[in-house]
Design a protein around this motif. Structure first.
Motif, PDB file in Angstrom:
ATOM      1  N   GLU A 150      53.438  66.517 -23.920  1.00 27.99           N
ATOM      2  CA  GLU A 150      52.550  67.613 -23.529  1.00 27.99           C
ATOM      3  C   GLU A 150      52.025  67.410 -22.108  1.00 27.99           C
ATOM      4  OE1 GLU A 150      48.292  68.873 -25.211  1.00 27.99           O
ATOM      5  OE2 GLU A 150      49.878  68.848 -26.728  1.00 27.99           O
ATOM      6  N   ALA A 151      51.636  66.178 -21.780  1.00 25.84           N
ATOM      7  CA  ALA A 151      51.116  65.882 -20.436  1.00 25.84           C
ATOM      8  C   ALA A 151      52.203  66.028 -19.376  1.00 25.84           C
ATOM      9  CB  ALA A 151      50.530  64.473 -20.400  1.00 25.84           C
ATOM     10  N   LEU A 152      53.419  65.590 -19.686  1.00 28.06           N
ATOM     11  CA  LEU A 152      54.512  65.705 -18.720  1.00 28.06           C
ATOM     12  C   LEU A 152      54.982  67.149 -18.565  1.00 28.06           C
ATOM     13  CD1 LEU A 152      56.494  62.518 -19.736  1.00 28.06           C
ATOM     14  CD2 LEU A 152      55.449  62.934 -17.503  1.00 28.06           C
ATOM     15  N   SER A 153      54.755  67.971 -19.573  1.00 27.44           N
ATOM     16  CA  SER A 153      55.126  69.378 -19.479  1.00 27.44           C
ATOM     17  C   SER A 153      54.201  70.144 -18.545  1.00 27.44           C
ATOM     18  CB  SER A 153      55.091  70.031 -20.860  1.00 27.44           C
ATOM     19  OG  SER A 153      56.048  69.456 -21.694  1.00 27.44           O
ATOM     20  N   ASP A 154      52.922  69.785 -18.551  1.00 32.15           N
ATOM     21  CA  ASP A 154      51.926  70.448 -17.705  1.00 32.15           C
ATOM     22  C   ASP A 154      51.175  69.393 -16.916  1.00 32.15           C
ATOM     23  OD1 ASP A 154      50.159  72.178 -16.514  1.00 32.15           O
ATOM     24  OD2 ASP A 154      48.997  72.564 -18.332  1.00 32.15           O
ATOM     25  N   LEU A 155      51.673  69.067 -15.745  1.00 30.94           N
ATOM     26  CA  LEU A 155      51.080  68.011 -14.927  1.00 30.94           C
ATOM     27  C   LEU A 155      49.730  68.394 -14.330  1.00 30.94           C
ATOM     28  CD1 LEU A 155      54.267  66.756 -13.099  1.00 30.94           C
ATOM     29  CD2 LEU A 155      53.008  65.583 -14.903  1.00 30.94           C
ATOM     30  N   SER A 156      49.419  69.688 -14.321  1.00 29.17           N
ATOM     31  CA  SER A 156      48.149  70.109 -13.728  1.00 29.17           C
ATOM     32  C   SER A 156      46.980  69.923 -14.692  1.00 29.17           C
ATOM     33  CB  SER A 156      48.232  71.576 -13.290  1.00 29.17           C
ATOM     34  OG  SER A 156      48.463  72.404 -14.415  1.00 29.17           O
ATOM     35  N   ALA A 157      47.272  69.806 -15.977  1.00 27.31           N
ATOM     36  CA  ALA A 157      46.206  69.621 -16.975  1.00 27.31           C
ATOM     37  C   ALA A 157      45.670  68.197 -16.892  1.00 27.31           C
ATOM     38  CB  ALA A 157      46.747  69.896 -18.376  1.00 27.31           C
ATOM     39  N   PRO A 158      44.380  68.019 -17.160  1.00 28.79           N
ATOM     40  CA  PRO A 158      43.820  66.666 -17.144  1.00 28.79           C
ATOM     41  C   PRO A 158      44.431  65.831 -18.271  1.00 28.79           C
ATOM     42  CG  PRO A 158      42.171  68.261 -17.862  1.00 28.79           C
ATOM     43  CD  PRO A 158      43.375  69.034 -17.457  1.00 28.79           C
ATOM     44  N   LEU A 159      44.585  64.550 -18.012  1.00 29.12           N
ATOM     45  CA  LEU A 159      45.211  63.634 -18.964  1.00 29.12           C
ATOM     46  C   LEU A 159      44.180  63.150 -19.976  1.00 29.12           C
ATOM     47  CD1 LEU A 159      48.085  62.563 -19.167  1.00 29.12           C
ATOM     48  CD2 LEU A 159      47.362  60.556 -17.920  1.00 29.12           C
ATOM     49  N   SER A 160      44.511  63.270 -21.236  1.00 26.30           N
ATOM     50  CA  SER A 160      43.587  62.846 -22.292  1.00 26.30           C
ATOM     51  C   SER A 160      43.723  61.344 -22.537  1.00 26.30           C
ATOM     52  CB  SER A 160      43.882  63.605 -23.585  1.00 26.30           C
ATOM     53  OG  SER A 160      45.152  63.220 -24.082  1.00 26.30           O
ATOM     54  N   ASP A 161      42.715  60.773 -23.192  1.00 26.46           N
ATOM     55  CA  ASP A 161      42.781  59.358 -23.553  1.00 26.46           C
ATOM     56  C   ASP A 161      43.930  59.107 -24.525  1.00 26.46           C
ATOM     57  OD1 ASP A 161      40.670  58.677 -21.957  1.00 26.46           O
ATOM     58  OD2 ASP A 161      39.175  58.744 -23.562  1.00 26.46           O
ATOM     59  N   ARG A 162      44.201  60.080 -25.373  1.00 28.95           N
ATOM     60  CA  ARG A 162      45.296  59.959 -26.331  1.00 28.95           C
ATOM     61  C   ARG A 162      46.623  59.785 -25.601  1.00 28.95           C
ATOM     62  NH1 ARG A 162      47.747  64.692 -29.020  1.00 28.95           N
ATOM     63  NH2 ARG A 162      49.285  63.830 -30.428  1.00 28.95           N
ATOM     64  N   ALA A 163      46.798  60.442 -24.459  1.00 34.43           N
ATOM     65  CA  ALA A 163      48.029  60.299 -23.694  1.00 34.43           C
ATOM     66  C   ALA A 163      48.020  59.038 -22.840  1.00 34.43           C
ATOM     67  CB  ALA A 163      48.240  61.517 -22.798  1.00 34.43           C
ATOM     68  N   THR A 164      46.864  58.605 -22.384  1.00 30.98           N
ATOM     69  CA  THR A 164      46.788  57.455 -21.491  1.00 30.98           C
ATOM     70  C   THR A 164      47.026  56.146 -22.229  1.00 30.98           C
ATOM     71  OG1 THR A 164      45.218  58.641 -20.122  1.00 30.98           O
ATOM     72  CG2 THR A 164      45.363  56.276 -19.795  1.00 30.98           C
ATOM     73  N   VAL A 165      46.280  55.906 -23.283  1.00 28.33           N
ATOM     74  CA  VAL A 165      46.383  54.631 -24.009  1.00 28.33           C
ATOM     75  C   VAL A 165      46.918  54.806 -25.410  1.00 28.33           C
ATOM     76  CG1 VAL A 165      44.611  53.447 -22.668  1.00 28.33           C
ATOM     77  CG2 VAL A 165      43.957  54.735 -24.686  1.00 28.33           C
ATOM     78  N   GLY A 166      47.119  56.013 -25.840  1.00 24.06           N
ATOM     79  CA  GLY A 166      47.667  56.269 -27.154  1.00 24.06           C
ATOM     80  C   GLY A 166      46.633  56.133 -28.253  1.00 24.06           C
ATOM     81  N   PRO A 167      46.999  56.589 -29.434  1.00 26.70           N
ATOM     82  CA  PRO A 167      46.091  56.455 -30.567  1.00 26.70           C
ATOM     83  C   PRO A 167      45.955  54.987 -30.960  1.00 26.70           C
ATOM     84  CG  PRO A 167      48.112  57.614 -31.194  1.00 26.70           C
ATOM     85  CD  PRO A 167      48.217  57.292 -29.763  1.00 26.70           C
ATOM     86  N   ALA A 168      44.965  54.702 -31.749  1.00 28.13           N
ATOM     87  CA  ALA A 168      44.757  53.323 -32.219  1.00 28.13           C
ATOM     88  C   ALA A 168      45.972  52.869 -32.999  1.00 28.13           C
ATOM     89  CB  ALA A 168      43.495  53.257 -33.075  1.00 28.13           C
ATOM     90  N   ARG A 169      46.448  51.700 -32.640  1.00 28.43           N
ATOM     91  CA  ARG A 169      47.617  51.119 -33.315  1.00 28.43           C
ATOM     92  C   ARG A 169      47.174  49.866 -34.050  1.00 28.43           C
ATOM     93  NH1 ARG A 169      48.575  52.280 -28.316  1.00 28.43           N
ATOM     94  NH2 ARG A 169      48.587  50.155 -27.556  1.00 28.43           N
ATOM     95  N   PRO A 170      47.745  49.614 -35.230  1.00 29.95           N
ATOM     96  CA  PRO A 170      47.399  48.383 -35.936  1.00 29.95           C
ATOM     97  C   PRO A 170      47.999  47.170 -35.234  1.00 29.95           C
ATOM     98  CG  PRO A 170      49.154  49.508 -37.088  1.00 29.95           C
ATOM     99  CD  PRO A 170      48.727  50.408 -35.970  1.00 29.95           C
ATOM    100  N   GLN A 171      47.406  46.048 -35.444  1.00 28.30           N
ATOM    101  CA  GLN A 171      47.958  44.798 -34.915  1.00 28.30           C
ATOM    102  C   GLN A 171      49.194  44.447 -35.749  1.00 28.30           C
ATOM    103  OE1 GLN A 171      46.745  43.258 -32.269  1.00 28.30           O
ATOM    104  NE2 GLN A 171      48.299  41.674 -32.325  1.00 28.30           N
ATOM    105  N   LEU A 172      50.296  44.204 -35.099  1.00 25.65           N
ATOM    106  CA  LEU A 172      51.507  43.850 -35.833  1.00 25.65           C
ATOM    107  C   LEU A 172      51.337  42.438 -36.384  1.00 25.65           C
ATOM    108  CD1 LEU A 172      54.206  45.310 -33.463  1.00 25.65           C
ATOM    109  CD2 LEU A 172      53.576  46.146 -35.721  1.00 25.65           C
TER     110      LEU A 172
END
Length: 174
Positions: A150-172
């Motif tokens: 979504e962020a790469l499709s519209d570069l003019s939109a502000p980048l969300s935290d979800r796109a920057t660092v991703g959702p919370a991931r469990p520790q492997l």
């Protein structure tokens, strides 16, 4: 004598008019070149974003949706890394950093699957919590890829935290 004095006035007027014309042409050429450079840069940014978008989607499909590749870790990350290295038009932008963070997260998952307790997918999970951690990690990578696309499709939109660092991931599991 008056005739000669008026002749010099005409000569100076011609020189001034020629100089003014040259400056006008020079400004026009510089402005045209500036506009061409801006358009080329904008096109390069769009082309780079489209390339990264395709690579992020391909990595997501291999790491999450492909049963054989996701389970064995036998998917390649070099096309995404290569696209990142060649993304000069997006260098230093938040979206390029977000794609790099995504690459690192997928690399961590692939490395764990290749070398972890279920190496190469040839053994079943011994612990159900390990299997759930991998499933949750893959789900987070899937969501993150959607945000990046979504962020790469519209570069003019502000980048969300979800796109920057991703959702919370469990520790492997180790």
């Amino acid at each position: 004598m008056a005739l000669i004095a008026n002749g010099w006035d005409g000569l100076w007027s011609s020189l001034f008019g020629g100089l003014l014309s040259a400056v006008t042409v020079l400004i026009g050429v510089l402005l045209a070149q500036h506009l061409i450079d801006r358009r080329q840069h904008r096109d390069a940014v769009r082309e780079t974003a489209d390339t990264l978008l395709l690579e992020v989607a391909s990595v997501r499909d291999a790491a999450v949706h492909s049963r054989s590749k996701a389970r064995s870790g036998r998917y390649e990350l070099w096309p995404l890394r290569h696209a990142l290295y060649l993304s000069h038009a997006l260098r230093g932008s938040p979206v390029a950093d977000a794609v790099h963070n995504y690459y690192e997260a997928v690399w961590e998952l692939r490395n764990w699957i290749r070398h972890g307790p279920v190496a190469q997918g040839d053994r079943p999970f011994e612990n159900l919590s390990d299997e759930q951690a991998v499933i949750d990690y893959q789900r987070a990578i899937d969501d993150w890829a959607d945000a990046l696309i979504e962020a790469l499709s519209d570069l003019s939109a502000p980048l969300s935290d979800r796109a920057t660092v991703g959702p919370a991931r469990p520790q492997l599991p180790r």
